[in-house]
Scaffold this active site. Sequence first.
Site, PDB file in Angstrom:
ATOM      1  N   ASN A  11      -0.532  -6.799   4.552  1.00 55.06           N
ATOM      2  CA  ASN A  11      -1.780  -7.543   4.781  1.00 55.06           C
ATOM      3  C   ASN A  11      -1.681  -8.985   4.283  1.00 55.06           C
ATOM      4  O   ASN A  11      -2.684  -9.682   4.182  1.00 55.06           O
ATOM      5  CB  ASN A  11      -2.951  -6.819   4.098  1.00 55.06           C
ATOM      6  CG  ASN A  11      -2.737  -6.680   2.586  1.00 55.06           C
ATOM      7  OD1 ASN A  11      -1.809  -7.261   2.032  1.00 55.06           O
ATOM      8  ND2 ASN A  11      -3.578  -5.915   1.938  1.00 55.06           N
TER       9      ASN A  11
ATOM     10  N   HIS B  60      -0.638  -9.929   1.235  1.00 53.23           N
ATOM     11  CA  HIS B  60      -0.844 -10.164  -0.209  1.00 53.23           C
ATOM     12  C   HIS B  60       0.436 -10.660  -0.881  1.00 53.23           C
ATOM     13  O   HIS B  60       1.542 -10.357  -0.445  1.00 53.23           O
ATOM     14  CB  HIS B  60      -1.427  -8.930  -0.921  1.00 53.23           C
ATOM     15  CG  HIS B  60      -0.505  -7.777  -1.100  1.00 53.23           C
ATOM     16  ND1 HIS B  60      -0.913  -6.468  -0.979  1.00 53.23           N
ATOM     17  CD2 HIS B  60       0.818  -7.695  -1.424  1.00 53.23           C
ATOM     18  CE1 HIS B  60       0.094  -5.654  -1.226  1.00 53.23           C
ATOM     19  NE2 HIS B  60       1.168  -6.376  -1.487  1.00 53.23           N
TER      20      HIS B  60
ATOM     21  N   ASP C 127       3.035  -8.634 -11.879  1.00 54.09           N
ATOM     22  CA  ASP C 127       1.834  -7.797 -11.910  1.00 54.09           C
ATOM     23  C   ASP C 127       2.089  -6.467 -12.614  1.00 54.09           C
ATOM     24  O   ASP C 127       3.228  -6.160 -12.988  1.00 54.09           O
ATOM     25  CB  ASP C 127       1.273  -7.569 -10.491  1.00 54.09           C
ATOM     26  CG  ASP C 127       2.372  -7.398  -9.432  1.00 54.09           C
ATOM     27  OD1 ASP C 127       3.493  -6.999  -9.797  1.00 54.09           O
ATOM     28  OD2 ASP C 127       2.097  -7.660  -8.253  1.00 54.09           O
TER      29      ASP C 127
END
Length: 265
Positions: A136, A138, A67
Amino acid sequence: MEIIIKQNYDQICEEAETIIYQAWKKKNNLVLGLPTGRTPLGVYKRLAALHNKGEIDFSRVVTFSLDEYLGLKENHPQSFASYMDKNFLQHINIKKENIFRLNGTPENIDNNCREYEEKIKRFGGIDIQILGIGRNGHIGFNEPSSSLSSRTRVKTLTQETIEANSRLFKDKNEVPRFCLTMGIGTIMESKMIVLLASGEDKSEAICKSLEGPITASVPASILQLHPQTKVIIDQEAASLLTGKEYYQWVYKNKERVSDYLEKKK
Ligand code: F6R
């Protein structure tokens, strides 16, 4: 999924290093998918040290970054490109032309993402995708509610992720709100996935991902459907797992199973 519970962070990194090293011995032109963040730092350090000892040669290895922040130039000190160079790529003998990254300031985002996926395919796909995990759940920057079959695209970071990443920026307001990330569908096409997690703050995400239902609310839970996923975690990250003892038992018996299967041949 193979769940490997180690005593501490260093042992997690050692295990990941061994997996990559063994894979490289079989395929020198290994295609690696690489994340940023705190978690993989020890693995990168170990691989660089292995290279310095002359035991691993990265000249045919290819890397794809997982990313990138949208809006940061490659040379921005907080770009993921800078992170990868500083923490790994400049310490090994990888060829420049074998390093692939998402362009954080593309002219045409959609084309750029599509081309990135095409490049991965051109190299025959990712052999080993290393992943960290957000609190969370991800993976990459596929935040909760991401489509479980998503492709490389723009995502909006959650407040929680912005908060977690702000430690590297002078001012929290400087943290980009958007990023480019390989999609969950893209990640799932990797031949092997190695998910790393360390520390108690990851225990809930790990528990939900490994033992909860598969849901877009916990993106890493999709890994339950991947046939070659290794989850390497320390005791703290594993602390909420109900099947912890069984996973340790399976791991302990792993060599015996391979011996048995070998003898049967
Ligand atoms: C980073 C990435 C993220 C991180 C995750 C965990 O490229 O893709 O999914 O892996 O946020 O970050 P750390 O390792 O800093 O806890």
